[in-house]
Each structure stands twice: as structure tokens, then as C-alpha cells.
Write a protein that holds these residues in place. Structure first.
Motif, PDB file in Angstrom:
ATOM      1  N   HIS A   1     -11.401  -4.317  11.915  1.00  0.00           N
ATOM      2  CA  HIS A   1     -10.269  -4.153  10.611  1.00  0.00           C
ATOM      3  C   HIS A   1     -10.978  -4.330   9.296  1.00  0.00           C
ATOM      4  N   ARG A   2     -10.462  -3.439   8.540  1.00  0.00           N
ATOM      5  CA  ARG A   2     -11.033  -3.061   7.418  1.00  0.00           C
ATOM      6  C   ARG A   2     -12.420  -2.563   7.797  1.00  0.00           C
TER       7      ARG A   2
ATOM      8  N   ASP B   1      -5.368   0.920   8.160  1.00  0.00           N
ATOM      9  CA  ASP B   1      -5.093  -0.493   9.089  1.00  0.00           C
ATOM     10  C   ASP B   1      -4.637  -0.176  10.038  1.00  0.00           C
TER      11      ASP B   1
ATOM     12  N   ASP C   1      -7.414  -3.024  -1.746  1.00  0.00           N
ATOM     13  CA  ASP C   1      -7.758  -4.548  -0.361  1.00  0.00           C
ATOM     14  C   ASP C   1      -9.103  -4.851  -0.821  1.00  0.00           C
TER      15      ASP C   1
ATOM     16  N   HIS D   1       0.368  -0.571  -0.039  1.00  0.00           N
ATOM     17  CA  HIS D   1       0.316  -0.118  -0.095  1.00  0.00           C
ATOM     18  C   HIS D   1       1.088   1.047   0.218  1.00  0.00           C
TER      19      HIS D   1
ATOM     20  N   HIS E   1     -11.594   2.257   6.713  1.00  0.00           N
ATOM     21  CA  HIS E   1     -12.080   1.809   5.099  1.00  0.00           C
ATOM     22  C   HIS E   1     -13.115   2.206   4.757  1.00  0.00           C
TER      23      HIS E   1
ATOM     24  N   HIS F   1      -5.572   3.294  -0.669  1.00  0.00           N
ATOM     25  CA  HIS F   1      -5.498   2.208  -0.145  1.00  0.00           C
ATOM     26  C   HIS F   1      -6.537   0.901  -0.139  1.00  0.00           C
TER      27      HIS F   1
HETATM   28 ZN   LIG Z   1      -6.401  -2.137   4.748  1.00  0.00          ZN
END
Ligand SMILES: [Zn+2]
Length: 207
Positions: A47-48, A40, A93, A6, A52, A89
Motif C-alpha cells: 500500500h502507498r 488505492d 496522500d 480523493h 503510488h 491522489h
Molecule cells: Zn492513496
């Protein structure tokens, strides 16, 4: 994809702008570097999902770019590239693996959470998992031009990202087995603080 992939992608995208507008090179490149690893930071909390934003993120990046064109102050330019780096990024993903302890198993249907639709986007798995050979190859490819063009601290940052990518690619799979063995000796209260995807079988049973 690896954080370093990334980072190198963000720098590669920002590089032409930095070359055309050398007086803004630092805000452009540092903004892109920060933005491309920033999402991240939610690794241990949602997460994500928490940081994100696959739909809103790119829209914010466009507004950021317009802002930087209209008012090219170094801080505005840096902020725009933080947003651009983060948007790249999150979109990247989607083409990676799913959210699971062993993403090479390909069992997860979760790549990135789309807040606007209120559902997870499924992983496309062009890069099967972070640290996969194709991921390391991509990071290496992204590093070539920055290594030729940049100098000073940023050159070392790119070189370090490349070395870390290769080393991580070598240990990616064994590190999970080692982690699972180590976690067997971790007290229950600490286990409970870890994301569920880090736990499997008997470890999950201990919760
Ligand atoms: Zn990510």
C-alpha cells in the motif's frame, strides 16, 4: 485521506475543464474519477508503494495533458485525466497520516513511497488520518460545487461519496477495534495473508 476525498478532489479539479469543453465532459470527469481512486487498489499489496508514484506520477500527468491538447481524442483525454487524478491522489496522500493500523497515533513515518529516491516520504498530517473530522470537512467542501453543477449519474456518484464520507468518519475509530476483535477468530493461514499493519499484539504473535 478517504478514497471519497480523493474522488471528490479529482472531480473538482476536472470540473472546470468539463465545463469549458462540454463535448469532452464525460472522458474528463470519468477519467478523473477513475484516476483519483486507482492508486488505492494497492491497499492489500504494498500500500502507498505499488501504485503510488509521487514524483513520476505528476510528470506522467503533464505528458498526458500535453498529449490530450495535441491529440484531443476522447480516449486520450480520458487517459490524461486518469493520470492527473492519480497524481493529485498521490500528492494528497503526503499531507495525510502514516501507514499504520491506528494512524491517529501518529507513530508511522511512512506516507507514500518515492520510487525515484528509493525512500518513504514522511506524512505531513495536515489531515491526521483518513476519516478524521478535517477529512470529512474537506470531502464535504469538495462536494459542494460538483453537487451544484453536475446532474445525472455523476451527481449521484458525488452525493454517494459525500454520504459515505460522513458515515465513514463516524465509524472510523470504532471499526478498527471491531476489526481487531473479529481478527482474533480468523484462522492463522488467513491472518498471514493480511498486511502486517492490520495486526497488532497477540495477532502478530500468532504468525
Ligand atoms: Zn492513496
Amino acid at each position: 485521506m478517504m478514497a471519497t476525498t480523493h474522488l471528490l478532489a479529482g472531480l473538482l479539479v476536472a470540473l472546470p475543464v468539463a465545463l469549458v469543453y462540454p463535448s469532452f465532459a464525460m472522458p474528463v470527469l470519468i477519467g478523473a474519477a477513475v484516476g483519483s481512486v486507482l492508486p488505492d487498489l494497492d491497499l492489500y499489496y504494498g500500500h502507498r508503494r505499488t501504485l503510488h508514484y509521487p514524483t513520476i506520477g505528476p510528470v506522467l500527468a503533464i505528458f498526458g495533458a500535453i498529449g490530450a491538447i495535441l491529440y484531443p481524442h476522447p480516449w486520450v483525454v480520458a487517459t490524461a485525466f486518469v493520470l492527473i487524478g492519480a497524481a493529485i491522489h498521490v500528492r494528497m496522500d503526503i499531507y495525510g497520516g502514516g501507514l499504520e493500523l491506528r494512524p491517529w497515533a501518529g507513530t508511522s513515518d511512512r506516507a507514500v513511497y518515492d520510487h525515484l529516491r528509493g525512500e518513504w516520504i514522511a506524512p505531513r498530517r495536515l489531515v491526521r488520518y483518513d476519516g478524521a473530522p478535517e477529512d470529512v470537512l474537506m470531502a464535504t467542501t469538495f462536494a459542494v460545487v460538483p453537487l451544484l453543477v453536475l446532474d445525472g449519474l455523476l451527481w449521484y456518484l458525488v452525493a454517494a461519496a459525500l454520504v459515505i464520507s460522513i458515515l465513514y468518519g463516524l465509524v472510523r475509530k470504532p471499526i478498527v477495534d471491531l476489526g481487531v476483535i473479529l481478527l482474533r477468530h480468523v484462522p492463522r493461514p488467513i491472518l498471514m495473508m493480511l498486511p502486517v499493519r492490520y495486526l497488532e499484539g497477540e495477532l502478530a504473535d500468532r504468525l
